[in-house]
Design an enzyme around this catalytic site. Structure first.
Site, PDB file in Angstrom:
ATOM      1  N   HIS A   1      42.371 -34.097  61.276  1.00 54.35           N
ATOM      2  CA  HIS A   1      41.502 -33.510  60.372  1.00 54.35           C
ATOM      3  C   HIS A   1      41.610 -34.150  58.980  1.00 54.35           C
ATOM      4  CE1 HIS A   1      41.774 -30.530  63.847  1.00 54.35           C
ATOM      5  NE2 HIS A   1      40.747 -30.417  63.303  1.00 54.35           N
TER       6      HIS A   1
ATOM      7  N   ASP B   1      56.009 -55.732  51.655  1.00 54.00           N
ATOM      8  CA  ASP B   1      54.927 -56.803  51.138  1.00 54.00           C
ATOM      9  C   ASP B   1      55.450 -57.393  49.690  1.00 54.00           C
ATOM     10  OD1 ASP B   1      52.598 -58.234  51.133  1.00 54.00           O
ATOM     11  OD2 ASP B   1      51.834 -56.945  49.361  1.00 54.00           O
TER      12      ASP B   1
END
Length: 159
Positions: free
Chosen positions: A78, A127
């Site tokens: 949701h 990263d």
């Protein structure tokens, strides 16, 4: 084993759980995980001396963005009103630990949002430091995201 699965309709098709009849509650979930890195990389993070920039600030932004967009990446999740996100990093022996706390007032919990925040935040760390972590073969012998888990969950009836 439950008699009925909540995410499957009578035909066996995937469905979102109907939470419409549930009362709003104040909800909080906290998740934690870590990324194992070489000592030289950890030293560079602590000294804010990583070529790509401020690792922890960038990872914090990534974690918060992930929390806000969890419903877009987890099927049947949701879209919930996020009322607060807190992130905390600890650069320690052998790893960076990230803790993400998420709060909402609504009909369903926010554990997935906390977990998404942790995993994305740790992916951003990876990263940002991957050039530091690569060995001569281009592999990552030390870097590993580990021990991602929900460490706290609470529900209080909203006033």
């Amino acid at each position: 084993m439950p008699d009925e699965f909540t995410h499957v309709d009578e035909d066996g098709d995937a469905q979102m759980v109907d939470v419409g009849q549930k009362a709003d509650s104040q909800r909080r979930a906290v998740a934690r995980g870590e990324i194992r890195l070489s000592e030289s990389t950890l030293d560079a993070i602590a000294a804010d001396d990583v070529e790509k920039g401020d690792v922890l600030t960038t990872a914090r932004i990534g974690a918060i963005q992930a929390v806000k967009h969890t419903w877009e990446t987890i099927p049947m999740c949701h879209q919930i009103p996020i009322t607060n996100v807190e992130t905390g990093f600890e650069v320690g022996k052998g790893c960076v630990e990230l803790t993400v706390a998420v709060e909402t007032v609504g009909k369903t919990g926010c554990e997935m949002e906390a977990l998404e925040g942790v995993t994305t935040g740790l992916n951003v760390v990876w990263d940002m430091v991957k050039a530091n972590e690569k060995d001569e073969d281009g592999e990552y012998p030390t870097a590993a995201i580990e021990d991602v888990r929900v460490v706290e969950k609470s529900v209080e009836r909203a006033e």
